[in-house]
Every structure is written in C-alpha cells, then in structure tokens.
Design a protein around this motif. Structure first.
Motif, mmCIF file in Angstrom:
data_model
loop_
_atom_site.group_PDB
_atom_site.id
_atom_site.type_symbol
_atom_site.label_atom_id
_atom_site.label_comp_id
_atom_site.label_asym_id
_atom_site.label_seq_id
_atom_site.Cartn_x
_atom_site.Cartn_y
_atom_site.Cartn_z
ATOM 1 N N TYR A 34 0.827 -1.202 0.000
ATOM 2 C CA TYR A 34 0.000 0.000 0.000
ATOM 3 C C TYR A 34 0.869 1.263 0.000
ATOM 4 C CZ TYR A 34 -3.660 -3.203 1.654
ATOM 5 O OH TYR A 34 -4.540 -4.243 1.781
ATOM 6 N N ASP A 35 0.324 2.343 -0.532
ATOM 7 C CA ASP A 35 0.877 3.661 -0.281
ATOM 8 C C ASP A 35 0.384 4.093 1.095
ATOM 9 O OD1 ASP A 35 2.122 3.868 -2.785
ATOM 10 O OD2 ASP A 35 0.284 4.641 -3.705
ATOM 11 N N VAL A 36 1.234 4.775 1.854
ATOM 12 C CA VAL A 36 0.880 5.106 3.232
ATOM 13 C C VAL A 36 1.108 6.584 3.514
ATOM 14 C CG1 VAL A 36 1.376 4.672 5.670
ATOM 15 C CG2 VAL A 36 1.417 2.771 4.034
ATOM 16 N N LEU A 37 0.073 7.224 4.036
ATOM 17 C CA LEU A 37 0.158 8.585 4.553
ATOM 18 C C LEU A 37 -0.028 8.506 6.056
ATOM 19 C CD1 LEU A 37 -2.178 10.381 1.969
ATOM 20 C CD2 LEU A 37 0.326 10.252 1.920
ATOM 21 N N ILE A 38 0.784 9.206 6.817
ATOM 22 C CA ILE A 38 0.707 9.120 8.270
ATOM 23 C C ILE A 38 0.791 10.509 8.880
ATOM 24 C CG2 ILE A 38 3.206 8.715 8.486
ATOM 25 C CD1 ILE A 38 2.522 6.831 10.862
ATOM 26 N N SER A 39 0.006 10.726 9.912
ATOM 27 C CA SER A 39 0.015 12.022 10.591
ATOM 28 C C SER A 39 0.208 11.815 12.077
ATOM 29 C CB SER A 39 -1.291 12.778 10.343
ATOM 30 O OG SER A 39 -2.378 12.121 10.979
ATOM 31 N N GLY A 40 0.754 12.845 12.727
ATOM 32 C CA GLY A 40 0.914 12.832 14.171
ATOM 33 C C GLY A 40 0.275 14.065 14.765
ATOM 34 N N SER A 41 0.544 14.290 16.029
ATOM 35 C CA SER A 41 -0.030 15.453 16.697
ATOM 36 C C SER A 41 0.756 16.729 16.406
ATOM 37 C CB SER A 41 -0.079 15.219 18.210
ATOM 38 O OG SER A 41 1.222 14.964 18.720
ATOM 39 N N ARG A 42 1.946 16.568 15.830
ATOM 40 C CA ARG A 42 2.777 17.724 15.522
ATOM 41 C C ARG A 42 2.782 18.008 14.025
ATOM 42 N NH1 ARG A 42 8.369 15.964 17.625
ATOM 43 N NH2 ARG A 42 7.568 13.922 16.942
ATOM 44 N N ASP A 43 3.388 19.118 13.646
ATOM 45 C CA ASP A 43 3.515 19.484 12.243
ATOM 46 C C ASP A 43 4.248 18.374 11.491
ATOM 47 O OD1 ASP A 43 5.254 20.883 9.954
ATOM 48 O OD2 ASP A 43 3.461 22.095 10.338
ATOM 49 N N PRO A 44 3.809 18.055 10.269
ATOM 50 C CA PRO A 44 4.456 16.975 9.505
ATOM 51 C C PRO A 44 5.967 17.114 9.386
ATOM 52 C CG PRO A 44 2.452 17.674 8.407
ATOM 53 C CD PRO A 44 2.657 18.630 9.544
ATOM 54 N N SER A 45 6.453 18.337 9.277
ATOM 55 C CA SER A 45 7.895 18.528 9.124
ATOM 56 C C SER A 45 8.663 18.075 10.358
ATOM 57 C CB SER A 45 8.212 20.000 8.828
ATOM 58 O OG SER A 45 7.816 20.830 9.915
ATOM 59 N N THR A 46 8.003 18.095 11.530
ATOM 60 C CA THR A 46 8.699 17.711 12.759
ATOM 61 C C THR A 46 8.725 16.196 12.979
ATOM 62 O OG1 THR A 46 6.720 17.875 14.167
ATOM 63 C CG2 THR A 46 8.015 19.884 13.834
ATOM 64 N N ILE A 47 7.862 15.464 12.271
ATOM 65 C CA ILE A 47 7.861 14.002 12.424
ATOM 66 C C ILE A 47 8.426 13.287 11.197
ATOM 67 C CG2 ILE A 47 5.873 14.079 13.985
ATOM 68 C CD1 ILE A 47 4.197 12.913 11.644
#
Length: 226
Positions: A34-47
C-alpha cells in the motif's frame, strides 16, 4: 454504505497517529504494497525524520490531508483525542478504529467508559457519515510487528474485525489478511466489547480457531446471564 474492492497496488492507507501502533501499522501496510500517509499530533515537518526511520516509504502529512487522500483510514491515536479527527475529510470513508481507552493516557473519562456502548460505538456516533470498523486494537504492537506471516503459514495469528456493515468488515478483513494475519469476523461493533482492555481477547496473540472459540464462549456466557 458500499465500497469498491481494492488491491494494495492501487490503494492508499492513511494512519492518524504516529506513535508505536501507528508506525507498526505503517510498516505492515508498506510491506503489503500500500501507499501510506501518516500524521501525528505535531507538524508533519517535525515528524518526517522519525517516519523516515520507523516507517521508510510512508509520507508524513496532516491528518486532514491523510484522511482526504486515503482510501481507508486507521485511527491509531489515543482514544481521548478521537474528537480531533477531521470529520469532514472522513465522510464516506471506511475508518478502522485501532484505539483503546487507557486512563493513564486519556485521563479519567466517564464519556469513554459508557456501560451501554463500546468505545468504537462512541467513535462511530461521532463519525456518523463514516463506516467505523474495529480492528488491530487487541494485539500488542510488539506482536503486530513480529507476528506477520504469509497466508496459510503455520502458526499465523488472528485479528478480530467488528463493524456494523458486513461489506466493510470484509474490506477491512482483506487488509488484515494482506498485513499478514488471519481476519476473524466477529460481527457488529457491539461485539467488540470482548476486544477492549479488561476483556478476554484484549492482548490476545492467538490463531483464528482459538480466537473464534473465545468469542463463542463469551457469547454463551452472556446468553446464560440474561
């Protein structure tokens, strides 16, 4: 709600939550094609650097972007934050609830300990225009990371799937299988009680036959108490 079956090579999975469970599921999804997009609680640039190390190939982005661009979305964040998910971007999507209530993380939340509904039903009520399916919550992240095996491999472990739409349970079951586990359809979201902390299947690292046997015993016990 009807959804078109999909194959890994044409599918994007979004994972909301970049902690231990989220990154393990991201690795399993990537390994399945699969292609995977993932997010966290912080800005994407920081993770982004962390994701590059823990789930190379996954793309760090915002929760709204991950939800909007994905074919199926997995919630792997603390349950207490479920009301922060992008409701509009999740409209019409199959949403996999891999969350659990932990008072140590979520705080003492009476709204998450309803005696009349499962936590997934609470999430489903909030995401009224999405189809919520419970899966991936009852197995520890270490076991998820280490136990993935090809179909029909000896000792393959099972993941329970619960949801109110049969077609969507089948859809998520196909994802579970592609991740390297035997899916076991246990029925409606309400049946997911047995998967929650404090119940018999929580923490289970067992095969499909044993999982079905546990579910059957639990149903007999409930019927006898009525």
């Amino acid at each position: 709600m009807t959804h078109t079956p999909f194959e890994p090579e044409q599918t994007t999975i979004g994972i909301l939550g970049a902690g231990k469970v989220g990154t393990v599921l991201a690795r399993l999804a990537l390994a399945a094609g699969y292609d995977v997009l993932i997010s966290g609680s912080r800005d994407p640039s920081t993770i982004a650097l962390t994701i590059d190390v823990l789930a190379p190939g996954a793309v760090a982005t915002t929760s709204t972007d991950a939800a909007a661009r994905s074919d199926i979305v997995i919630l792997a964040l603390p349950l207490g934050k479920y009301q922060t998910v992008p409701v509009q971007a999740l409209r019409g999507k199959v949403v996999v609830d891999a969350m659990n209530y932990w008072w140590e993380i979520d705080g003492e939340r009476e709204d998450l300990r309803s005696p009349t509904s499962t936590t997934s039903e609470i999430v489903a009520a909030f995401l009224a225009e999405s189809s919520v399916v419970k899966a991936f919550n009852h197995m520890g992240y270490h076991d998820l990371d280490e136990e993935s095996r090809p179909a029909s491999a000896p000792g393959r472990k099972a993941i329970a799937v619960a949801g109110d739409d049969k077609a969507d349970r089948s859809l998520v079951a196909a994802v579970v299988d592609s991740f390297g586990f035997d899916p076991v359809d246990i029925g409606m979201l309400r049946e997911g009680t047995i998967l929650e902390p404090g119940h018999e299947l929580f923490g289970a690292d067992i095969g499909a036959d044993e999982l079905r046997a546990v579910v059957a015993r639990a149903r007999v016990s409930v019927a006898a108490s009525i």
